[in-house]
Design a protein around this motif. Structure first.
Motif, short mmCIF file in Angstrom:
data_model
loop_
_atom_site.label_atom_id
_atom_site.label_comp_id
_atom_site.label_asym_id
_atom_site.label_seq_id
_atom_site.Cartn_x
_atom_site.Cartn_y
_atom_site.Cartn_z
N PRO A 119 -8.72 -0.74 -14.05
CA PRO A 119 -9.87 -0.93 -13.32
C PRO A 119 -11.14 -1.70 -14.36
N GLY A 120 -11.58 -2.98 -13.94
CA GLY A 120 -12.62 -3.43 -14.80
C GLY A 120 -12.20 -4.00 -16.00
N HIS A 298 -13.74 -6.66 -10.43
CA HIS A 298 -13.96 -5.68 -9.80
C HIS A 298 -12.96 -4.74 -9.33
N PRO A 299 -13.19 -3.19 -9.57
CA PRO A 299 -11.80 -2.39 -9.39
C PRO A 299 -11.43 -2.70 -8.07
N ASP A 300 -12.20 -2.70 -6.89
CA ASP A 300 -11.74 -3.08 -5.43
C ASP A 300 -11.01 -4.50 -5.55
N ALA A 304 -6.71 -4.93 -4.98
CA ALA A 304 -6.34 -5.75 -3.88
C ALA A 304 -5.34 -6.76 -4.28
N HIS A 305 -5.55 -7.16 -5.67
CA HIS A 305 -4.81 -8.28 -6.38
C HIS A 305 -3.36 -8.20 -6.52
#
Lengths: 322, 343
Positions: A119-120, A298-300, A304-305
């Protein structure tokens, strides 16, 4: 007591340094600092003169390892992030990869490639580049998912007489643990493993998506669906036999990777099964990859990636309903 | 002309220099002769692919090659035939490689200038310029780690090759490690067709030596005497622990980039300038002036070189080509890898 994936990588390097005077480690911030991820922590102190900080020069790091290997050394090059190996690409694919075929002399270097998303981490500290390098002749591509494999495959990488790219997944560094490191093991590069036996559908994966696949399999088990999960372990050479054997049992293939979708490991697995095991299939072979964009920050967006556990389970249900 | 980094005492022509000069001149003649022959074979359609010759660069190349000792490492670039011969590469290697013979060092798997003998520390180049600098540096690092002493490595680059990132990374790393590396930059004024003014903005490439923190020399690459003196000095300095040495030798490429290129874009004034001289003619005159050889002796050496080349060529031409059906299509060497799993 337990040992993490990261500690396994450090332990394998310590063992190699201890047992073979020709092993040394070269990379950015690997000496006193112990590496950006601490995978060489204390090794410079324990093995003076054999764990060396390099300039920020990925090309020269790999080039120098090639030269050293020709003098009988067994260099371990740490790329700080696999993404930065793009700056050493020429030395890896054109120099190291082609050396044996062109000259008859092998080039035993190990390049550690801290890979994959967190994340990030964003576009330049998250990439999965195993497919890119697997395309070139002469490079062995390892993608360990377990603590045991992180340890034994790294030792094997150092022992192998060819250049090995060792794609260690950063997300797994401190998240997967084992009771202890294997004491007795035989070398097994190029061999896949049935990580979870099942009847209804074969999922082939490696690295971090092995765990997403296992989580999806556990979820589906509650619905009475039995998933077999194959861990490739080494994506080149690729163990076509084990994959075909599994597909022969289940009749369905889904291949999952965190890498990008165009070409690559999942396309290779699907192509091999379609070509050599078409008669074994009860549904079209499928694959799942990250989306065809740079890895988002972005972590969200990042979540989703890449293929999620839910998306994997959904895909499997669709395939079995086909 | 040597720059101020050089030690003040002059390198007088000393005992043994005459023998070294004569020996270097003979290697230059042999290099020119075999390359002229390769060019003829290429024009006759007997060479597949490109044909890259070192005409006009024999003096600097041989000077470095002849100063290396057995056990040293040499990473030659494309116009280093004279240096290769002086360091010990057999005449067979160039002919077998250009003619794609199975008997050659690459067995027909690679061609022309991409040949070497890694086990004998002659490293084969790849086409990507600058890539060999860090490879030679790494070999020297290894020797040092293994406790070896009294070794040097040498590699070459052209004016164009100094613009690559790989060159910079490799040479900077060698400087950081203070490795015994002798780097020759042969500034032949053109990188393929691109002139110096489109390649770099410094006054002289040797200025970069200061930036890298290494000792540097700038000199006339057409004068064998100066080439030998500077190469001897640089190799000795490197061997004695003074770190990397950068030699910038100016000359003019006396042909196109390759045999398909007539070099018509090259400025005539450059060819008529002092650095446009043919180093073999310069050395020939020097030998005669010094009384070290007369015309008939030089003529005899030329004939010997021609006979050597013809003799090897006749043998090589009869050797077998690689057979696709017998080729081992395997890029892995390791017995740890099951060949059935490959590809």
């Amino acid at each position: 007591m337990s040992v993490t994936y990261l500690e396994a990588i450090r332990a394998a390097q310590a063992k190699a340094l201890r047992e073979n005077p020709n092993v040394y480690i070269y990379g950015q911030d690997v000496a006193t600092y112990g590496g950006a991820f601490k995978s060489t922590k204390n090794l410079a102190k324990d093995f003076p003169g054999r764990v060396l900080d390099s300039p920020i020069s990925e090309d020269a790091m790999v080039g120098s390892a090639i030269g050293a290997s020709l003098e009988g050394m067994r260099p371990i090059v740490e790329m700080q992030f696999a993404d930065f190996s793009a700056n050493g690409f020429n030395q890896i694919v054109n120099h190291a990869g082609g050396y044996f075929y062109r000259t008859g002399v092998s080039c035993p270097i190990t390049i550690r490639m801290p890979s994959g998303g967190n994340p990030g981490s964003g576009p330049f500290h998250s990439q999965c580049l195993e497919s890119v390098y697997a395309h070139f002749p002469g490079l062995i591509i390892m993608t360990p998912a377990t603590v045991e494999d992180a340890y034994t495959l790294l030792l094997e990488a150092i022992a192998i007489d060819d250049p090995v790219l060792f794609f260690e997944h950063k997300f797994l560094y401190n998240r997967v643990k084992a009771e202890k490191l294997p004491e007795h093991f035989s070398f097994s590069a190029g061999k896949a493993r049935i990580h979870r036996p099942g009847r209804d559908l074969t999922v082939v994966s490696y690295g971090v998506t092995l765990y997403d696949s296992l989580a999806a399999a556990a979820e589906l088990e509650k619905e009475g669906i039995s998933i077999e999960v194959v861990d490739l372990r080494t994506v080149k050479p690729i163990d076509t036999e084990t994959i075909l054997h599994s597909v022969a049992n289940t009749g369905h293939l889904l291949c999952i990777s965190e890498g990008w979708p165009w070409g690559g490991v999942t396309a290779e697995v699907v192509a091999r099964v379609a070509s050599k095991g078409f008669h074994l299939l009860d549904s079209p072979p499928e694959r799942m990859n990250s989306r065809d964009t740079p890895v988002p920050y972005h972590p969200d967006l990042w979540l989703a990636h890449k293929p999620s556990i839910g998306a994997i389970a959904k895909k499997i249900r669709e395939m079995l309903d086909w | 002309m040597l720059n101020s980094l050089r030690e003040p005492e002059s390198e007088a022509v000393h005992l043994g220099f005459q023998e070294q000069y004569v020996s270097a001149f003979k290697w230059m003649l042999l290099a020119r002769t075999v390359e002229d022959k390769i060019g003829a074979l290429w024009r006759a359609g007997k060479v597949a692919g490109g044909c890259y010759l070192g005409r006009g660069q024999e003096a600097i190349s041989v000077a470095v090659g002849i100063m290396l000792k057995p056990g040293d490492t040499f990473g030659p670039l494309i116009r280093d035939q004279a240096g290769r011969l002086a360091f010990g590469e057999p005449l067979f290697d160039i002919l077998r490689t250009y003619l794609g013979k199975k008997t050659g060092p690459t067995k027909g798997r690679d061609g022309n200038v991409h040949r070497g003998r890694p086990r004998e520390r002659i490293y084969p180049m790849i086409s990507h310029l600058g890539a060999l600098v860090s490879v030679v540096a790494g070999a020297l690092m290894a020797r040092r780690m293994q406790g070896d002493t009294n070794f040097v490595g040498a590699t070459s680059i052209g004016d164009g090759g100094t613009s690559t990132g790989s060159f910079h990374e490799g040479f900077n790393m060698a400087a950081v490690e203070r490795l015994p590396l002798v780097l020759t930059v042969t500034n032949n004024q053109y990188a393929y067709s691109t002139p110096n003014e489109r390649q770099f903005a410094c006054h002289d490439l040797v200025d970069r030596a200061i930036g890298y923190g290494v000792e540097g020399y700038s000199m006339d690459g057409t004068d064998l005497k100066e080439c030998l003196e500077v190469a001897a000095h640089a190799v000795r300095r490197a061997r004695s622990g003074f770190g990397p040495q950068m030699i910038v030798a100016s000359c003019v490429r006396l042909s196109g980039h390759a045999e398909h290129d007539d070099g018509s874009y090259m400025e005539k004034t450059l060819l008529e300038s002092p650095i446009g001289r043919d180093c073999i003619k310069v050395a020939h005159s020097f030998l005669v002036e010094q009384g070290w050889a007369d015309e008939s002796t030089v003529q005899e050496w030329r004939l010997n070189a021609k006979m050597d080349v013809e003799d090897v060529l006749q043998r090589v031409q009869r050797e077998p080509a690689p057979v696709p059906e017998e080729e081992d299509w395997n890029a892995f060497s390791s017995h740890l890898i099951d060949p059935d799993l490959s590809a």
